[in-house]
Design a protein around this motif. Structure first.
Motif, PDB file in Angstrom:
ATOM      1  N   ILE A  11      -0.899   6.421  -4.504  1.00 45.34           N
ATOM      2  CA  ILE A  11      -0.921   7.308  -5.804  1.00 45.34           C
ATOM      3  C   ILE A  11      -2.246   6.846  -6.624  1.00 45.34           C
ATOM      4  O   ILE A  11      -2.778   8.210  -7.186  1.00 45.34           O
ATOM      5  CB  ILE A  11       0.505   6.913  -6.735  1.00 45.34           C
ATOM      6  N   ALA A  12      -2.580   5.686  -6.601  1.00 48.06           N
ATOM      7  CA  ALA A  12      -3.808   5.541  -7.429  1.00 48.06           C
ATOM      8  C   ALA A  12      -5.097   6.136  -6.852  1.00 48.06           C
ATOM      9  O   ALA A  12      -5.810   6.958  -7.690  1.00 48.06           O
ATOM     10  CB  ALA A  12      -4.134   4.009  -7.498  1.00 48.06           C
ATOM     11  N   ALA A  13      -5.155   6.047  -5.566  1.00 46.18           N
ATOM     12  CA  ALA A  13      -6.498   6.400  -5.013  1.00 46.18           C
ATOM     13  C   ALA A  13      -6.338   8.013  -4.486  1.00 46.18           C
ATOM     14  O   ALA A  13      -7.444   8.678  -4.810  1.00 46.18           O
ATOM     15  CB  ALA A  13      -6.618   5.810  -3.649  1.00 46.18           C
ATOM     16  N   VAL A  14      -5.211   8.509  -4.353  1.00 44.01           N
ATOM     17  CA  VAL A  14      -5.144   9.819  -4.099  1.00 44.01           C
ATOM     18  C   VAL A  14      -4.834  10.684  -5.051  1.00 44.01           C
ATOM     19  O   VAL A  14      -5.556  11.776  -5.434  1.00 44.01           O
ATOM     20  CB  VAL A  14      -3.990  10.303  -3.050  1.00 44.01           C
ATOM     21  N   VAL A  15      -4.047  10.459  -6.025  1.00 44.81           N
ATOM     22  CA  VAL A  15      -3.342  11.245  -7.010  1.00 44.81           C
ATOM     23  C   VAL A  15      -4.355  11.367  -8.160  1.00 44.81           C
ATOM     24  O   VAL A  15      -4.682  12.088  -8.725  1.00 44.81           O
ATOM     25  CB  VAL A  15      -1.952  11.028  -7.410  1.00 44.81           C
ATOM     26  N   VAL A  16      -4.368   9.961  -8.792  1.00 41.97           N
ATOM     27  CA  VAL A  16      -4.998   9.750  -9.888  1.00 41.97           C
ATOM     28  C   VAL A  16      -6.567   9.582  -9.815  1.00 41.97           C
ATOM     29  O   VAL A  16      -7.320   9.756 -10.586  1.00 41.97           O
ATOM     30  CB  VAL A  16      -4.444   8.986 -10.775  1.00 41.97           C
ATOM     31  N   GLY A  17      -6.778   8.785  -8.852  1.00 42.98           N
ATOM     32  CA  GLY A  17      -8.115   8.423  -8.413  1.00 42.98           C
ATOM     33  C   GLY A  17      -9.330   9.444  -7.794  1.00 42.98           C
ATOM     34  O   GLY A  17      -8.691  10.614  -7.890  1.00 42.98           O
ATOM     35  N   ALA A  18     -10.062   8.886  -7.089  1.00 46.04           N
ATOM     36  CA  ALA A  18     -11.366  10.006  -6.729  1.00 46.04           C
ATOM     37  C   ALA A  18     -11.113  10.429  -5.323  1.00 46.04           C
ATOM     38  O   ALA A  18     -11.700  11.473  -5.089  1.00 46.04           O
ATOM     39  CB  ALA A  18     -12.565   9.143  -6.939  1.00 46.04           C
ATOM     40  N   ALA A  19     -10.264   9.952  -4.482  1.00 50.19           N
ATOM     41  CA  ALA A  19     -10.057  10.288  -3.188  1.00 50.19           C
ATOM     42  C   ALA A  19      -9.103  11.621  -3.120  1.00 50.19           C
ATOM     43  O   ALA A  19      -8.339  11.836  -3.801  1.00 50.19           O
ATOM     44  CB  ALA A  19      -9.474   9.372  -2.155  1.00 50.19           C
ATOM     45  N   PRO A  20      -9.694  12.712  -2.514  1.00 51.27           N
ATOM     46  CA  PRO A  20      -8.509  13.930  -2.214  1.00 51.27           C
ATOM     47  C   PRO A  20      -7.613  13.621  -1.455  1.00 51.27           C
ATOM     48  O   PRO A  20      -7.572  12.569  -0.465  1.00 51.27           O
ATOM     49  CB  PRO A  20      -9.814  14.857  -1.953  1.00 51.27           C
ATOM     50  N   ALA A  21      -6.521  14.214  -1.860  1.00 51.92           N
ATOM     51  CA  ALA A  21      -5.160  14.105  -0.822  1.00 51.92           C
ATOM     52  C   ALA A  21      -5.475  14.006   0.594  1.00 51.92           C
ATOM     53  O   ALA A  21      -4.723  13.372   1.325  1.00 51.92           O
ATOM     54  CB  ALA A  21      -4.179  15.204  -1.251  1.00 51.92           C
ATOM     55  N   ALA A  22      -6.329  15.178   1.132  1.00 49.35           N
ATOM     56  CA  ALA A  22      -6.414  15.115   2.634  1.00 49.35           C
ATOM     57  C   ALA A  22      -7.217  13.820   3.235  1.00 49.35           C
ATOM     58  O   ALA A  22      -7.024  13.789   4.440  1.00 49.35           O
ATOM     59  CB  ALA A  22      -7.727  16.283   2.658  1.00 49.35           C
ATOM     60  N   GLN A  23      -7.511  13.063   2.484  1.00 47.13           N
ATOM     61  CA  GLN A  23      -8.143  11.618   3.282  1.00 47.13           C
ATOM     62  C   GLN A  23      -7.056  10.648   2.915  1.00 47.13           C
ATOM     63  O   GLN A  23      -7.235   9.868   3.716  1.00 47.13           O
ATOM     64  CB  GLN A  23      -9.140  11.151   2.114  1.00 47.13           C
ATOM     65  N   ALA A  24      -5.995  10.784   2.421  1.00 47.49           N
ATOM     66  CA  ALA A  24      -4.759  10.049   2.719  1.00 47.49           C
ATOM     67  C   ALA A  24      -3.991   9.984   3.556  1.00 47.49           C
ATOM     68  O   ALA A  24      -3.801  11.364   4.175  1.00 47.49           O
ATOM     69  CB  ALA A  24      -3.842  10.134   1.299  1.00 47.49           C
ATOM     70  N   GLY A  40      15.194  -0.101   6.202  1.00 44.06           N
ATOM     71  CA  GLY A  40      15.122  -0.773   4.721  1.00 44.06           C
ATOM     72  C   GLY A  40      14.189  -0.244   3.842  1.00 44.06           C
ATOM     73  O   GLY A  40      13.254   0.449   4.329  1.00 44.06           O
ATOM     74  N   TRP A  41      14.332  -0.718   2.597  1.00 46.06           N
ATOM     75  CA  TRP A  41      13.213  -0.399   1.460  1.00 46.06           C
ATOM     76  C   TRP A  41      12.318  -1.634   1.721  1.00 46.06           C
ATOM     77  O   TRP A  41      12.654  -2.826   1.662  1.00 46.06           O
ATOM     78  CB  TRP A  41      13.811  -0.385   0.057  1.00 46.06           C
ATOM     79  N   VAL A  42      10.793  -1.121   1.341  1.00 48.77           N
ATOM     80  CA  VAL A  42       9.942  -2.015   1.408  1.00 48.77           C
ATOM     81  C   VAL A  42       9.055  -1.850   0.253  1.00 48.77           C
ATOM     82  O   VAL A  42       8.877  -0.749  -0.262  1.00 48.77           O
ATOM     83  CB  VAL A  42       9.139  -2.056   2.653  1.00 48.77           C
ATOM     84  N   PRO A  43       8.325  -2.973  -0.520  1.00 49.55           N
ATOM     85  CA  PRO A  43       7.326  -2.413  -1.481  1.00 49.55           C
ATOM     86  C   PRO A  43       6.214  -1.389  -1.326  1.00 49.55           C
ATOM     87  O   PRO A  43       5.966  -1.299   0.047  1.00 49.55           O
ATOM     88  CB  PRO A  43       6.884  -3.881  -1.799  1.00 49.55           C
ATOM     89  N   ALA A  44       6.022  -0.492  -2.279  1.00 46.57           N
ATOM     90  CA  ALA A  44       5.034   0.509  -2.183  1.00 46.57           C
ATOM     91  C   ALA A  44       3.945   0.270  -3.406  1.00 46.57           C
ATOM     92  O   ALA A  44       4.197   0.993  -4.401  1.00 46.57           O
ATOM     93  CB  ALA A  44       5.583   1.973  -1.952  1.00 46.57           C
ATOM     94  N   PRO A  45       3.410  -0.953  -3.399  1.00 53.13           N
ATOM     95  CA  PRO A  45       2.603  -1.103  -4.623  1.00 53.13           C
ATOM     96  C   PRO A  45       1.546  -0.254  -4.943  1.00 53.13           C
ATOM     97  O   PRO A  45       0.826   0.267  -3.953  1.00 53.13           O
ATOM     98  CB  PRO A  45       2.037  -2.717  -4.468  1.00 53.13           C
ATOM     99  N   SER A  46       1.117   0.153  -6.296  1.00 44.91           N
ATOM    100  CA  SER A  46      -0.045   0.806  -6.575  1.00 44.91           C
ATOM    101  C   SER A  46      -1.213  -0.100  -6.910  1.00 44.91           C
ATOM    102  O   SER A  46      -0.829  -1.114  -7.567  1.00 44.91           O
ATOM    103  CB  SER A  46       0.362   1.627  -7.681  1.00 44.91           C
ATOM    104  N   GLU A  47      -2.356   0.225  -6.473  1.00 43.23           N
ATOM    105  CA  GLU A  47      -3.459  -0.549  -7.109  1.00 43.23           C
ATOM    106  C   GLU A  47      -4.174   0.072  -8.219  1.00 43.23           C
ATOM    107  O   GLU A  47      -4.090   1.368  -8.423  1.00 43.23           O
ATOM    108  CB  GLU A  47      -4.633  -0.388  -5.708  1.00 43.23           C
ATOM    109  N   PRO A  48      -4.884  -0.818  -8.826  1.00 41.48           N
ATOM    110  CA  PRO A  48      -5.665  -0.628  -9.998  1.00 41.48           C
ATOM    111  C   PRO A  48      -6.854   0.754  -9.404  1.00 41.48           C
ATOM    112  O   PRO A  48      -7.331   0.524  -8.436  1.00 41.48           O
ATOM    113  CB  PRO A  48      -6.378  -1.541 -10.626  1.00 41.48           C
ATOM    114  N   TRP A  49      -7.167   1.366 -10.346  1.00 39.27           N
ATOM    115  CA  TRP A  49      -8.401   2.511  -9.977  1.00 39.27           C
ATOM    116  C   TRP A  49      -9.199   2.922 -11.393  1.00 39.27           C
ATOM    117  O   TRP A  49      -8.883   2.474 -12.333  1.00 39.27           O
ATOM    118  CB  TRP A  49      -7.675   3.682  -9.458  1.00 39.27           C
TER     119      TRP A  49
END
Length: 180
Positions: A11-24, A40-49
């Motif tokens: 989410i940080a890099a694709v949605v809010v950050g600078a990389a376009p969704a196509a690069q994700a 099962g469930w695994v963590p999906a952490p967001s990075e600062p941007w």
């Protein structure tokens, strides 16, 4: 705050950050069973941007999760093992800071989403609740800015990164004015 949150690990890099969704790319399908679903469930952490002035707001913005309890579960995979459909949930609050002035706003990105990942880089999110998303100029059907989108809606990210919001019921809140 009693909401489940949506946050893609990208989410940080694709949605809010600078990389376009196509690069994700879709998250790796870990713990997949022979039926192609996650065990099962695994963590999906967001990075600062960080984004430059003029990219989303007239000033530079730093985003950083201050609450991040998001988890993901792979529901379906492609034959090569990459994720095709993933569900995300968990608390997420992102602090948006105008790095010129220090003014900030804490955005609740608490929603739940099922995300379909296309083989061409496209993504479709089926969302209930709020997410935080950034739009560059001419990159979607909302003007340039950061938004909290809340309600029941879909977000489609085309292979070129163009974002289309289809609101079933809900609201958008443009956040640059809150911190600028």
């Amino acid at each position: 705050m009693r909401r489940t949150a949506l946050a893609l690990s990208v989410i940080a890099a694709v949605v809010v950050g600078a990389a376009p969704a196509a690069q994700a790319s879709a998250p790796a399908a870990t713990a997949a069973t022979s039926t192609g679903t996650s065990a099962g469930w695994v963590p999906a952490p967001s990075e600062p941007w960080d984004v430059a002035a003029g990219s989303r707001c007239d000033f530079p913005v730093h985003g950083e999760p201050i609450v991040d309890k998001v988890v993901q579960r792979v529901l379906e995979t492609y034959p090569d093992g990459t994720a095709k459909r993933v569900v995300y949930k968990g608390d997420l609050v992102v602090r948006l800071t105008d790095t010129d002035t220090g003014a900030f706003h804490d955005a609740d990105a608490g929603g739940t989403a099922v995300v379909d990942y296309g083989t061409d880089g496209a993504q479709t999110w089926y969302v209930l609740g709020p997410v935080l998303i950034g739009f560059a100029a001419n990159s979607g059907n909302l003007p340039r800015g950061f938004y909290t989108i809340d309600g029941a809606y879909t977000l489609h990210f085309g292979p070129t990164g163009y974002k289309t919001l289809t609101m079933l019921h809900g609201s958008t809140d443009e956040l640059c004015a809150r911190i600028g």
